[in-house]
Design a protein around this motif. Structure first.
Motif, PDB file in Angstrom:
ATOM      1  N   ARG A  43       3.479   8.544  -5.089  1.00 14.85           N
ATOM      2  CA  ARG A  43       3.045   7.240  -5.260  1.00 14.85           C
ATOM      3  C   ARG A  43       2.475   7.088  -6.764  1.00 14.85           C
ATOM      4  O   ARG A  43       1.529   6.578  -7.218  1.00 14.85           O
ATOM      5  N   VAL A  44       3.516   7.831  -7.607  1.00 15.75           N
ATOM      6  CA  VAL A  44       3.158   7.702  -9.024  1.00 15.75           C
ATOM      7  C   VAL A  44       3.723   6.731  -9.701  1.00 15.75           C
ATOM      8  O   VAL A  44       4.960   6.118  -9.464  1.00 15.75           O
ATOM      9  N   GLY A  45       3.049   5.615 -10.333  1.00 14.96           N
ATOM     10  CA  GLY A  45       3.527   4.465 -11.044  1.00 14.96           C
ATOM     11  C   GLY A  45       3.854   4.511 -12.163  1.00 14.96           C
ATOM     12  O   GLY A  45       4.268   3.526 -12.797  1.00 14.96           O
ATOM     13  N   THR A  46       3.232   5.507 -13.275  1.00 12.42           N
ATOM     14  CA  THR A  46       3.463   5.784 -14.386  1.00 12.42           C
ATOM     15  C   THR A  46       3.929   7.068 -14.726  1.00 12.42           C
ATOM     16  O   THR A  46       3.059   7.941 -14.522  1.00 12.42           O
ATOM     17  N   LEU A  47       4.908   7.355 -15.572  1.00 11.11           N
ATOM     18  CA  LEU A  47       5.270   8.361 -15.928  1.00 11.11           C
ATOM     19  C   LEU A  47       5.107   8.772 -17.585  1.00 11.11           C
ATOM     20  O   LEU A  47       5.683   7.779 -18.315  1.00 11.11           O
ATOM     21  N   THR A  48       4.210   9.403 -18.092  1.00 13.27           N
ATOM     22  CA  THR A  48       4.203   9.882 -19.460  1.00 13.27           C
ATOM     23  C   THR A  48       4.995  10.896 -19.830  1.00 13.27           C
ATOM     24  O   THR A  48       4.804  12.062 -19.589  1.00 13.27           O
ATOM     25  N   VAL A  49       5.933  10.701 -20.769  1.00 13.42           N
ATOM     26  CA  VAL A  49       6.940  11.664 -21.166  1.00 13.42           C
ATOM     27  C   VAL A  49       6.695  11.911 -22.575  1.00 13.42           C
ATOM     28  O   VAL A  49       6.825  11.300 -23.434  1.00 13.42           O
ATOM     29  N   GLY A  50       6.900  13.473 -22.751  1.00 13.58           N
ATOM     30  CA  GLY A  50       6.865  13.938 -24.288  1.00 13.58           C
ATOM     31  C   GLY A  50       8.121  13.629 -24.925  1.00 13.58           C
ATOM     32  O   GLY A  50       9.060  14.332 -24.480  1.00 13.58           O
ATOM     33  N   ASP A  51       7.915  13.118 -26.159  1.00 11.00           N
ATOM     34  CA  ASP A  51       9.253  12.954 -26.742  1.00 11.00           C
ATOM     35  C   ASP A  51       9.536  13.923 -27.747  1.00 11.00           C
ATOM     36  O   ASP A  51       8.880  14.113 -28.770  1.00 11.00           O
ATOM     37  N   GLY A 103       0.525  -1.275  -0.054  1.00  9.18           N
ATOM     38  CA  GLY A 103       0.187  -0.013  -0.157  1.00  9.18           C
ATOM     39  C   GLY A 103       0.817   1.275   0.106  1.00  9.18           C
ATOM     40  O   GLY A 103      -0.015   2.265   0.047  1.00  9.18           O
ATOM     41  N   GLN A 104       2.063   1.151  -0.073  1.00  8.03           N
ATOM     42  CA  GLN A 104       3.122   2.248  -0.040  1.00  8.03           C
ATOM     43  C   GLN A 104       4.097   2.572  -1.239  1.00  8.03           C
ATOM     44  O   GLN A 104       4.481   3.562  -1.434  1.00  8.03           O
ATOM     45  N   GLY A 105       3.776   1.575  -2.097  1.00 11.04           N
ATOM     46  CA  GLY A 105       4.613   1.641  -3.385  1.00 11.04           C
ATOM     47  C   GLY A 105       3.888   2.415  -4.509  1.00 11.04           C
ATOM     48  O   GLY A 105       2.768   2.837  -4.568  1.00 11.04           O
ATOM     49  N   PRO A 106       4.511   2.603  -5.430  1.00 13.63           N
ATOM     50  CA  PRO A 106       3.930   3.246  -6.744  1.00 13.63           C
ATOM     51  C   PRO A 106       2.784   2.643  -7.294  1.00 13.63           C
ATOM     52  O   PRO A 106       2.662   1.466  -7.479  1.00 13.63           O
ATOM     53  N   ASP A 107       1.786   3.319  -7.427  1.00 13.14           N
ATOM     54  CA  ASP A 107       0.545   2.887  -8.175  1.00 13.14           C
ATOM     55  C   ASP A 107       0.475   3.116  -9.440  1.00 13.14           C
ATOM     56  O   ASP A 107       0.530   4.072  -9.986  1.00 13.14           O
ATOM     57  N   PRO A 108       0.220   1.919 -10.379  1.00 12.12           N
ATOM     58  CA  PRO A 108       0.230   2.011 -11.859  1.00 12.12           C
ATOM     59  C   PRO A 108      -0.832   2.921 -12.385  1.00 12.12           C
ATOM     60  O   PRO A 108      -0.661   3.421 -13.483  1.00 12.12           O
TER      61      PRO A 108
END
Length: 498
Positions: free
Chosen positions: A320-328, A214-219
């Motif tokens: 707790r951010v599990g997904t990073l959306t990076v602009g290319d 419950g404390q790790g990054p959430d996808p």
């Protein structure tokens, strides 16, 4: 054949020790702990004899590389298939028996064979994919990196023992700092000459971070990342939190280094050797110094980039951010925008910024997706209309009067996009309300108030400034001499003021 292609007249006839197969497992079980491979570069503190022996190993590895090129050249002339498979090359080396590659052992020679085989097959794959500009390895190299795998070297604290050929004394090297990984996680070490100095690259298996339940990054928690020059990373989450990492110190480092290089080139232009003239010792010293300065500049920038990426990952783990959306934004590299702007784009190092962020995210258990960032800095997040690019960092929509930091607005729009150009996430875009500001490159000279960049010119302080006295008044005609005034009173007086 290997015996004939060996360098003649260099070193003794030495036999290689047996047992060069690394004991690193090629496959891991499904129940094994998830690990990632990370490499750290560590400098060396060597004596003159140790330095000579290290260069001898690198030159011997270059001889092995030259032998590979010459073997395949002979086979091509005889219309025979090239000898590029790693196992085929190892059998060729084993059948040759003792060689003449100085102090280089079998493990080091096989690392060169592995590098040649990987380079050849990578070029072949690119050519099959349609890249006709790819070339097979045909260039000779004087110094070639040498790698030793786990079980063939000894690491005790800051001392490293690398294997040598049979009959040669042991080679112990002293590291200039502690290895950032535990000794049991180190899988290989590589000796190479980079940026004007001898270094060792240590590769280790680092386990992926584990978090309590419950404390790790959430996808399901997604944050958008906008890449830039002023702000290398601008992150916006969907919970109203944002992060701005300032890169002005990195940009100042690039500018000061460029100015320093120009001044150095202008200073030595008068004593440069003429075409066809052999270089003097002073000119060799200048080139060595230039390589050292270039290496220091690259290390400073690389360290600042790692600090910026580490700040982003730390912020993501905290929220707790599990997904990073990076602009290319790498599409802008294909457009020519003039000499000055092309230099800025080359100094930006977009690919390195993405690679560093992805490596640290993988170690923290965070997924990174690349999306198209076109139009994110010129689209209003509220009314979705196109607006002109603002001059400053604040963007204001003339249609709905929405105001916000343009980099964070772009990051918030990027967070709603899906990889592969799919349909954006429905719903309104929430701009960050709590913004965290951080600075990358605190180690750079001139960043702190107590540190000054040694390359910056020191101007003479103005008269009357703090710590500087005012100049003495000029003597007036008809007044007493300076010596008389000094003997008569301690306070100088002007005419008419007795």
């Amino acid at each position: 054949m290997w015996l004939e292609l060996g360098i003649r007249g260099r070193g003794r006839m030495l036999s290689y020790p047996c047992g060069g197969v690394p004991d690193v497992p090629r496959r891991r079980g499904p129940d094994a702990v998830r690990v990632v491979h990370r490499t750290a570069r560590v400098g060396l503190r060597l004596t003159r004899g140790q330095r000579r022996r290290c260069f001898g190993l690198l030159r011997s590895a270059g001889d092995v590389w030259a032998c590979l090129l010459e073997i395949n050249q002979w086979r091509w002339r005889r219309q025979a298939p090239p000898l590029v498979g790693y196992q085929e090359l190892c059998r060729e080396l084993t059948a040759a028996g003792s060689g003449t590659f100085g102090e280089l052992c079998t493990v080091g020679a096989r690392s060169v064979l592995r590098r040649f085989s990987d380079a050849w097959f990578a070029a072949a794959k690119r050519r099959r994919d349609g890249d006709t500009q790819s070339r097979f390895p045909r260039r000779r190299r004087g110094l070639m990196p040498v790698r030793w795998y786990h079980g063939t070297f000894t690491l005790v604290g800051r001392r490293l023992r690398v294997p040598t050929a049979a009959g040669c004394p042991a080679l112990w090297l002293r590291l200039d700092r502690e290895i950032p990984y535990p000794a049991e996680q180190v899988r290989s070490v590589t000796l190479l000459y980079a940026q004007g100095r001898l270094v060792v690259e240590v590769t280790a298996e680092v386990p992926v971070a584990a978090y309590p339940t419950g404390q790790g990054p959430d996808p399901a928690r997604v944050a958008g990342v906008d890449l830039g020059v002023i702000h290398p990373y601008a992150v916006a989450g969907r919970d109203g939190a944002g992060l701005l990492v300032s890169g002005r110190a990195i940009r100042a480092e690039h500018r000061m280094h460029l100015t320093d290089t120009r001044h150095r080139n202008r200073a030595v232009a008068a004593r440069a050797p003429k075409p066809g003239q052999r270089g003097s010792r002073r000119w060799r010293h200048y080139r060595r110094r230039r390589h050292q300065v270039e290496g220091a500049h690259r290390r400073r920038v690389r360290q600042a980039q790692h600090e910026a990426a580490k700040t982003v990952i730390g912020w993501a783990v905290q929220h707790r951010v599990g997904t990073l959306t990076v602009g290319d934004p790498r599409g802008v590299l294909e457009q020519s925008a003039g000499r000055r702007h092309n230099l800025r784009l080359r100094q930006w190092q977009i690919g390195r910024a993405i690679a560093v962020l992805r490596d640290k995210a993988e170690l923290a258990g965070i997924t990174v997706h690349l999306v198209d960032e076109r139009g994110t800095s010129s689209t209003c997040p509220t009314c979705r209309r196109r607006i002109r690019k603002p001059r400053g960092r604040t963007m204001t929509c003339p249609h709905c009067q929405t105001t916000g930091h343009r980099d964070l607005v772009a990051a918030a729009i990027i967070a709603t996009r899906t990889p592969g150009g799919g349909t954006p996430t429905s719903g309104s875009i929430r701009l960050p309300e709590v913004i965290t500001h951080r600075r990358a490159g605190r180690h750079l000279p001139g960043v702190g108030q107590s540190r000054r960049d040694p390359r910056r010119r020191t101007l003479a302080p103005a008269p009357g400034s703090v710590g500087q006295p005012w100049p003495a008044p000029p003597p007036v005609v008809g007044s007493r001499s300076t010596a008389t005034r000094r003997r008569g009173s301690t306070t100088p007086t002007r005419e008419g003021k007795g």
